[in-house]
Structure formats: structure tokens, C-alpha cells
Enzyme design. Structure first.
Site, PDB file in Angstrom:
ATOM      1  N   THR A  24     -59.181   7.857 -41.625  1.00 15.51           N
ATOM      2  CA  THR A  24     -60.476   8.456 -41.277  1.00 15.51           C
ATOM      3  C   THR A  24     -60.363   9.725 -40.438  1.00 15.51           C
ATOM      4  O   THR A  24     -61.288  10.543 -40.438  1.00 15.51           O
ATOM      5  CB  THR A  24     -61.342   7.451 -40.485  1.00 15.51           C
ATOM      6  OG1 THR A  24     -60.596   6.961 -39.353  1.00 15.51           O
ATOM      7  CG2 THR A  24     -61.759   6.278 -41.358  1.00 15.51           C
ATOM      8  N   PHE A  55     -61.827   6.583 -31.403  1.00 15.69           N
ATOM      9  CA  PHE A  55     -61.942   8.029 -31.660  1.00 15.69           C
ATOM     10  C   PHE A  55     -61.189   8.449 -32.918  1.00 15.69           C
ATOM     11  O   PHE A  55     -60.908   9.630 -33.113  1.00 15.69           O
ATOM     12  CB  PHE A  55     -61.426   8.822 -30.454  1.00 15.69           C
ATOM     13  CG  PHE A  55     -60.097   8.336 -29.936  1.00 15.69           C
ATOM     14  CD1 PHE A  55     -58.904   8.754 -30.499  1.00 15.69           C
ATOM     15  CD2 PHE A  55     -60.056   7.438 -28.874  1.00 15.69           C
ATOM     16  CE1 PHE A  55     -57.689   8.290 -30.030  1.00 15.69           C
ATOM     17  CE2 PHE A  55     -58.834   6.970 -28.393  1.00 15.69           C
ATOM     18  CZ  PHE A  55     -57.645   7.398 -28.971  1.00 15.69           C
ATOM     19  N   TYR A  56     -60.879   7.508 -33.804  1.00 16.77           N
ATOM     20  CA  TYR A  56     -60.174   7.826 -35.045  1.00 16.77           C
ATOM     21  C   TYR A  56     -61.154   8.283 -36.118  1.00 16.77           C
ATOM     22  O   TYR A  56     -61.373   7.614 -37.127  1.00 16.77           O
ATOM     23  CB  TYR A  56     -59.377   6.618 -35.538  1.00 16.77           C
ATOM     24  CG  TYR A  56     -58.057   6.391 -34.846  1.00 16.77           C
ATOM     25  CD1 TYR A  56     -57.604   7.238 -33.838  1.00 16.77           C
ATOM     26  CD2 TYR A  56     -57.244   5.315 -35.201  1.00 16.77           C
ATOM     27  CE1 TYR A  56     -56.387   7.014 -33.205  1.00 16.77           C
ATOM     28  CE2 TYR A  56     -56.018   5.092 -34.576  1.00 16.77           C
ATOM     29  CZ  TYR A  56     -55.608   5.935 -33.580  1.00 16.77           C
ATOM     30  OH  TYR A  56     -54.400   5.704 -32.967  1.00 16.77           O
ATOM     31  N   GLY A  57     -61.750   9.421 -35.881  1.00 16.03           N
ATOM     32  CA  GLY A  57     -62.676   9.989 -36.847  1.00 16.03           C
ATOM     33  C   GLY A  57     -62.868  11.467 -36.585  1.00 16.03           C
ATOM     34  O   GLY A  57     -62.554  11.959 -35.493  1.00 16.03           O
TER      35      GLY A  57
END
Length: 332
Positions: A24, A55-57
């Protein structure tokens, strides 16, 4: 031979884990169904220890990774009980560690995580220590939340051995996450790995393939897509890129002699460091995931390890792990 499993959050997990970041947090995230196929491939190959974060986007979509996992569990509920989720948080949307009102922030963080997953997260850690705040205070907050039942266990991320020692006195650390690879093997990393071995604490070794560099994901610096994290890293830029390829040349030779791929060699080397290392390579390609998982069954000979250690002793990576403006992301 390295033990094939390690205990994490009350479950036996395979020695190869799975990092979900690039599903992502990438310029062009793969379609949802492709992500699901990759996630199934990971779990079905024994890679059931998963690393995610709040916060992996991409900008404006920082929770996309957790949302993806929640959708996966909803569609394939049989995987929810098989997978151990380790989630990093404690940072705002710009990945800055929160300093004020930490307990309330962490509590809301965990409530959001659990809501998106559809179940209680197994392990929660702060991605980076907030600067200027005593470690003991941060982990006292985390202990409160564990006691409240908002997470099953507490982990630690990007922390040095002395910092881990302090934190572990406040609440038992159940997993540590740091960058470990054949080109990220500084003394501070070695000390943290040793601490984990001595204390029998599993360690997520992220970017175990050097963010793709060790497996020649990019042939030249110009091959790196705009918006990719590697574009900002000194080791991937200019002359440093080509100097660092000299390490990969030697690793390719060692892998050929051992009869494995260079990626498998890199993962097997991490597994050989102690009985608690868990490399967490990430991929959206089921075939690559299967290849990575097979490294758990590779035992390097003493000669293989001697050759690799000799190679590392002579190699000094060109460029830092992070650029100067990201110095706050270094281990503390």
C-alpha cells in the site's frame, strides 16, 4: 539447523515473516485481489508473522495497510487466527513521533487498529521513540494499554540494546523490529541482535534484502520509480549505487556456490545469526514469496558463513541508511 519456528504472542510462527508495507505504501499500489493472493501465499507458506503500521499508505491514505488486512480477514476469516499481527504506531500522519498526550494518542491508535483489523492486535509498538522523552515513560504508557487489553503484547522498533534494556524493565518486550541485512550490519545493529538472542526475544529483521538492492531489483539509479522511498536513500544514488553493487557481485558468487538464489542466501544468513531472527521480506508476487519462504529450510555451511562474514568485514556500504533529513529515523 536453525529452529523452524519461534514463539510470538503465544503462537508458533515460521522463521520467515512477511512485511506488508509495499502493498500500500508505494507509488502504484497493487490491486486488492493481487494483495490478497500475496497475503494468502505468505500464510500458506508458513510466513504468519506479519508486520504492518498505521502509516503504511500514500499521503491521505495512511491507514490503507491496516484497512487491507481487515478486508482480507473479513473475506478469509480462517486466516485471522493463524496470523500474528505486529503493528507500529505512535506517530502522526507525517510519521513524527507523538510527544504530547501520548497515552491518549496511543489508546486511540490502538482502538483504530483493532477496529480496522476486526480483532485485537497481537503486538503494538511505537515506530520511533519520541525525542526527549524518557524511554521508561513511553513504555509505562504502553504497559497501561496492554493491561487495558487493547493489545496482547508490547514490541519495540528501531531501538538499541541499551534502550531495549531500559524498556524491558518496564514491560516485557515480545518482539523487536530493526533493519538487518547483509548491507545493514553496523555495530549498533549487531548489539541489538545479540540482546534479542540473549533475552530470547524474537526480532523482525526488516528490509532483509536491502530494499530490493541485494536481489538487483534496480539495474541503475534511473530505474527507481519517482515516489519510491529508495529514491531518497543515499545508498541508491549516483556513484554509491555502483560501488554498492560490488557487494551484490560477491553475494551472487556465494549464492551460486551454495546452490541457492541470492535472496535466499541473504535470508538464510539472517536466520543463522541466532534462533530468534525473523526476516520479513515484502512482496506482492506469490512466486517470490514462496521462494523467500523456502529460505527457512536452507542451512548455510560453516564455509558459507565464513565467506559471507569475510565479505562483510571488507565491505563498507557507501551512503547512510537514511538521508540527513531523516536522521530521526535512526536507531535510538
Amino acid at each position: 539447523m536453525a529452529p523452524p519456528h519461534v514463539e510470538l504472542a503465544g503462537k508458533d510462527v515460521g522463521r520467515i515473516g512477511y512485511g506488508l508495507m509495499q502493498l500500500t505504501w508505494t507509488p502504484k499500489p497493487v490491486p486488492e485481489e493481487e494483495s490478497f493472493a500475496a497475503m494468502k501465499a505468505a500464510a500458506d507458506n508458513g510466513c504468519v508473522a506479519w508486520s504492518t503500521a498505521t502509516f503504511y499508505g500514500n499521503p491521505g491514505h495512511h491507514l490503507d495497510n491496516l484497512t487491507l488486512i481487515g478486508k482480507f480477514f473479513k473475506k478469509y476469516p480462517e486466516y485471522s487466527s493463524r496470523v500474528v499481527i505486529v503493528c507500529k504506531g505512535g506517530s502522526d500522519e507525517n510519521i513524527r513521533p507523538v510527544k504530547e498526550n501520548r497515552l491518549d494518542f496511543y489508546r486511540n491508535d490502538l482502538k483504530n487498529i483493532n477496529s480496522l483489523l476486526g480483532r485485537t492486535v497481537d503486538v503494538y509498538s511505537v515506530a520511533r521513540l519520541p525525542p526527549g522523552i524518557p524511554i521508561e515513560e513511553v513504555f509505562a504508557d504502553l504497559k497501561v494499554l496492554k493491561d487495558e487489553g487493547l493489545c496482547k503484547e508490547i514490541g519495540a522498533s528501531e531501538m538499541s540494546a541499551p534502550s531495549l534494556e531500559k524498556a524491558n524493565k518496564i514491560v516485557p518486550i515480545k518482539i523487536v523490529e530493526i533493519e538487518v541485512s547483509l548491507w545493514s550490519w553496523d555495530t549498533v545493529i549487531q548489539d541489538a541482535v545479540k540482546w534479542c538472542g540473549d533475552h530470547k526475544v524474537p526480532i523482525f529483521c526488516y528490509s532483509p534484502l536491502g530494499r530490493g538492492f541485494i536481489i538487483r531489483k534496480f539495474k541503475t539509479p534511473e530505474d527507481i520509480p519517482d515516489g519510491s522511498f529508495q529514491k531518497y536513500l543515499p545508498r541508491f544514488q549516483g556513484e554509491a549505487f555502483y560501488e554498492n553493487l560490488k557487494l551484490v557481485d560477491q553475494l551472487d558468487e556465494s549464492a551460486e556456490k551454495a546452490g541457492v538464489t541470492t535472496g535466499q542466501l541473504a535470508l538464510a544468513w539472517i536466520l543463522s545469526l541466532n534462533d530468534y531472527t525473523i526476516p520479513i521480506p515484502g512482496s506482492s508476487n506469490p512466486s517470490r514469496i514462496t521462494e523467500n519462504a523456502a529460505a527457512a529450510n536452507i542451512t548455510l555451511s560453516e564455509e558459507d558463513k565464513k565467506t559471507l562474514n569475510s565479505t562483510l568485514a571488507k565491505f563498507d556500504p557507501k551512503g547512510g541508511r537514511y538521508p540527513d533529513f531523516m536522521k530521526g529515523l535512526q536507531m535510538q
